[in-house]
Design a protein around this motif. Structure first.
Motif, mmCIF file in Angstrom:
data_model
loop_
_atom_site.group_PDB
_atom_site.id
_atom_site.type_symbol
_atom_site.label_atom_id
_atom_site.label_comp_id
_atom_site.label_asym_id
_atom_site.label_seq_id
_atom_site.Cartn_x
_atom_site.Cartn_y
_atom_site.Cartn_z
ATOM 1 N N GLN A 1 14.428 -2.890 32.378
ATOM 2 C CA GLN A 1 15.390 -3.682 31.598
ATOM 3 C C GLN A 1 16.120 -2.782 30.598
ATOM 4 O O GLN A 1 17.347 -2.771 30.535
ATOM 5 C CB GLN A 1 14.651 -4.811 30.867
ATOM 6 C CG GLN A 1 15.546 -5.651 29.976
ATOM 7 C CD GLN A 1 16.616 -6.384 30.754
ATOM 8 O OE1 GLN A 1 16.375 -6.862 31.862
ATOM 9 N NE2 GLN A 1 17.825 -6.483 30.195
ATOM 10 N N PHE B 1 25.204 -0.619 26.336
ATOM 11 C CA PHE B 1 25.213 -0.720 24.873
ATOM 12 C C PHE B 1 25.766 0.566 24.256
ATOM 13 O O PHE B 1 26.579 0.512 23.334
ATOM 14 C CB PHE B 1 23.796 -0.985 24.344
ATOM 15 C CG PHE B 1 23.240 -2.322 24.769
ATOM 16 C CD1 PHE B 1 24.052 -3.450 24.781
ATOM 17 C CD2 PHE B 1 21.911 -2.463 25.149
ATOM 18 C CE1 PHE B 1 23.556 -4.687 25.173
ATOM 19 C CE2 PHE B 1 21.411 -3.690 25.536
ATOM 20 C CZ PHE B 1 22.227 -4.805 25.558
ATOM 21 N N GLY C 1 14.917 -6.912 23.070
ATOM 22 C CA GLY C 1 14.195 -6.074 24.017
ATOM 23 C C GLY C 1 13.818 -4.749 23.383
ATOM 24 O O GLY C 1 13.263 -4.712 22.280
ATOM 25 N N ASP D 1 12.361 -9.870 18.937
ATOM 26 C CA ASP D 1 11.953 -10.117 20.327
ATOM 27 C C ASP D 1 10.509 -10.606 20.352
ATOM 28 O O ASP D 1 9.672 -10.203 19.541
ATOM 29 C CB ASP D 1 12.099 -8.865 21.196
ATOM 30 C CG ASP D 1 12.182 -9.208 22.678
ATOM 31 O OD1 ASP D 1 13.300 -9.179 23.238
ATOM 32 O OD2 ASP D 1 11.129 -9.557 23.267
ATOM 33 N N ASP E 1 9.282 -15.080 17.855
ATOM 34 C CA ASP E 1 9.924 -16.024 18.775
ATOM 35 C C ASP E 1 11.206 -16.519 18.100
ATOM 36 O O ASP E 1 11.142 -17.084 17.006
ATOM 37 C CB ASP E 1 8.974 -17.197 19.042
ATOM 38 C CG ASP E 1 9.546 -18.177 20.055
ATOM 39 O OD1 ASP E 1 10.789 -18.232 20.208
ATOM 40 O OD2 ASP E 1 8.757 -18.882 20.688
ATOM 41 N N MET F 1 15.050 -17.725 28.466
ATOM 42 C CA MET F 1 14.291 -18.424 27.419
ATOM 43 C C MET F 1 13.874 -19.808 27.873
ATOM 44 O O MET F 1 14.713 -20.606 28.312
ATOM 45 C CB MET F 1 15.147 -18.532 26.158
ATOM 46 C CG MET F 1 15.443 -17.175 25.566
ATOM 47 S SD MET F 1 16.464 -17.319 24.110
ATOM 48 C CE MET F 1 16.572 -15.596 23.632
ATOM 49 N N VAL G 1 16.373 -22.284 20.520
ATOM 50 C CA VAL G 1 16.785 -20.972 20.006
ATOM 51 C C VAL G 1 18.198 -21.069 19.433
ATOM 52 O O VAL G 1 18.468 -20.603 18.322
ATOM 53 C CB VAL G 1 16.704 -19.890 21.110
ATOM 54 C CG1 VAL G 1 17.367 -18.594 20.656
ATOM 55 C CG2 VAL G 1 15.253 -19.638 21.502
HETATM 56 C C1 SAM Z 1 16.093 -9.687 30.165
HETATM 57 S S1 SAM Z 1 15.409 -9.158 28.655
HETATM 58 C C2 SAM Z 1 16.834 -8.637 27.711
HETATM 59 C C3 SAM Z 1 16.492 -7.633 26.649
HETATM 60 C C4 SAM Z 1 17.704 -6.974 25.947
HETATM 61 N N1 SAM Z 1 18.522 -7.936 25.235
HETATM 62 C C5 SAM Z 1 18.545 -6.203 26.927
HETATM 63 O O1 SAM Z 1 19.710 -6.589 27.130
HETATM 64 O O2 SAM Z 1 18.071 -5.219 27.490
HETATM 65 C C6 SAM Z 1 15.011 -10.703 27.950
HETATM 66 C C7 SAM Z 1 14.301 -10.584 26.613
HETATM 67 O O3 SAM Z 1 14.237 -11.870 26.007
HETATM 68 C C8 SAM Z 1 13.064 -11.911 25.224
HETATM 69 N N2 SAM Z 1 12.822 -13.301 24.874
HETATM 70 C C9 SAM Z 1 12.702 -14.361 25.708
HETATM 71 N N3 SAM Z 1 12.500 -15.486 24.995
HETATM 72 C C10 SAM Z 1 12.525 -15.138 23.665
HETATM 73 C C11 SAM Z 1 12.390 -15.853 22.460
HETATM 74 N N4 SAM Z 1 12.184 -17.163 22.457
HETATM 75 N N5 SAM Z 1 12.467 -15.170 21.300
HETATM 76 C C12 SAM Z 1 12.674 -13.822 21.291
HETATM 77 N N6 SAM Z 1 12.808 -13.093 22.417
HETATM 78 C C13 SAM Z 1 12.732 -13.735 23.586
HETATM 79 C C14 SAM Z 1 12.046 -11.252 26.156
HETATM 80 O O4 SAM Z 1 10.878 -10.851 25.473
HETATM 81 C C15 SAM Z 1 12.864 -10.091 26.717
HETATM 82 O O5 SAM Z 1 12.709 -8.927 25.926
#
Ligand code: SAM
Length: 351
Positions: free
Chosen positions: A138, A146, A179, A200, A228, A250, A256
């Protein structure tokens, strides 16, 4: 039986292509491409010696790679990276870097028994279930975007956001579901007057983010939190909240978004980037949409099915679905931004 034969041929080709990915995974994980890039054309013995692997395995891997056109081989039985292949396989800063795709294909099947079980039970699988390959693939797939595009093209293309990030007093940014943190670090690098809080749920991702932050030059203005986002309640307000490629993962996207709405300062903005899906379901569809469905059945849908009342969105979140979530969360509207990108569509949510 033209359709039967064509279909059988198609599955055969898919199997061949799948083994390309597994071969690339091995070359990446064992550092074999790096050795070839550093030493130049190499025999299997030279590669094995330099990479610290067994010669017989090195030879089989090299032959697979040359037979598949990933590596070149000369008359002295030396193997090398053809021009351009080094960038695609090794340059983690390049927008053409594609090794992360091979790693994500492996990550997706690591918990395959749990995925099969989830199909039966309706339960979900959390992000950490995809292990280090899930987390790294990821980060490695989004980091080039980015570092090359976020601060120089995407944010400057949203005038009100760009104006706030360059103005006084210092703007506060929350990078939700950050992430491994490359988006947060890239925002801070592009805008010397902002501070960024990356949030995250995944502890290992936040640990990676803190490691990447060390020595980045923006340590004073970036903090990472293992939280969270649905429950995150910060004492301060934010001028910009971003969510990159995460809303569809999510289980509680509306919660959220509602929390985020409550975190906004007056005039604050919410910028979301998520998969550039088709407007509606089509079959057969584009390669990109097929790829999204592939990730969805193995990883993103299981992520979105965790816990009671999970939304179960999946990778193929259409613009209409996001609008619906935003409205439920109390936002007054959603603008699709005119930012060109093959992978993602950009949304600005109006409070
Ligand atoms: C597909 S990854 C994307 C990570 C980063 N934004 C990137 O673009 O590389 C999805 C991320 O969402 C986070 N995630 C999912 N639900 C979440 C929540 N309720 N609160 C915080 N992070 C969350 C996961 O832990 C994961 O790191």
């Amino acid at each position: 039986m033209d359709t039967r034969d064509a279909f059988a041929e198609r599955i055969f080709k898919a199997a061949v292509a799948t083994f390309d990915l597994y071969g690339i995974y091995l070359g990446d994980r064992l550092g074999l491409y790096r050795v070839l890039a550093d030493r130049g054309p190499s025999t299997s013995a030279e590669l094995a010696e330099a990479a610290g692997i067994n010669e017989r395995y090195a030879r089989e891997w090299l032959e697979h790679q040359a037979a598949s056109g990933i590596l070149a081989v000369d008359e002295d039985w030396r193997f090398s990276l053809p021009p351009g292949h080094d960038e695609v396989l090794l340059d983690e800063t390049s927008l053409n870097f594609s090794t992360s795709l091979a790693q994500s294909a492996v990550a997706c099947v690591r918990p395959i028994d749990e995925v099969v079980g989830a199909f039966r039970s309706g339960d979900g699988l959390t992000f950490d279930g995809y292990g280090v390959d899930g987390r790294l693939s990821q980060a490695r797939s989004t980091r080039p975007m980015f570092e090359n595009l976020l601060g120089s093209e995407w944010l400057p293309a949203v005038p009100e956001v760009h104006a706030r990030l360059t103005a006084d007093p210092l703007a506060r940014v929350a990078d939700v579901a950050c992430g491994s943190g490359w988006s947060s670090i890239s925002i801070a690098r592009a805008y010397p007057k902002v501070s960024v809080d990356g949030i995250d749920l995944d502890e290992a991702s936040i640990e990676d983010a803190r490691r990447s932050l060390a020595g980045s030059g923006v340590e004073e203005r970036v903090r990472f939190h293992n939280l969270d986002a649905a429950d995150a309640s910060f004492a301060h307000r934010f001028d910009l909240v971003t969510i990159f490629e995460a809303l569809h993962d999510m289980p509680r996207p509306v919660d959220v978004l509602r929390t985020i709405r409550g975190m906004l300062a007056d005039g604050g903005s919410v910028l979301i980037a998520d998969e550039r899906t088709e407007d509606s379901f089509t079959a057969p569809s584009t390669d990109r949409e097929r790829l999204y469905y592939g990730f969805s059945i193995l990883a993103c849908l299981p992520s979105g099915m965790v816990g009671p009342d999970a939304a179960g969105t999946g990778t193929v979140m259409r613009a209409e679905t996001l609008r619906h979530y935003a409205t439920q969360a109390g936002f007054s509207g959603v603008d699709v931004l005119p930012i060109e990108n093959d992978a993602w569509r950009f949304y600005l949510l109006r409070p």
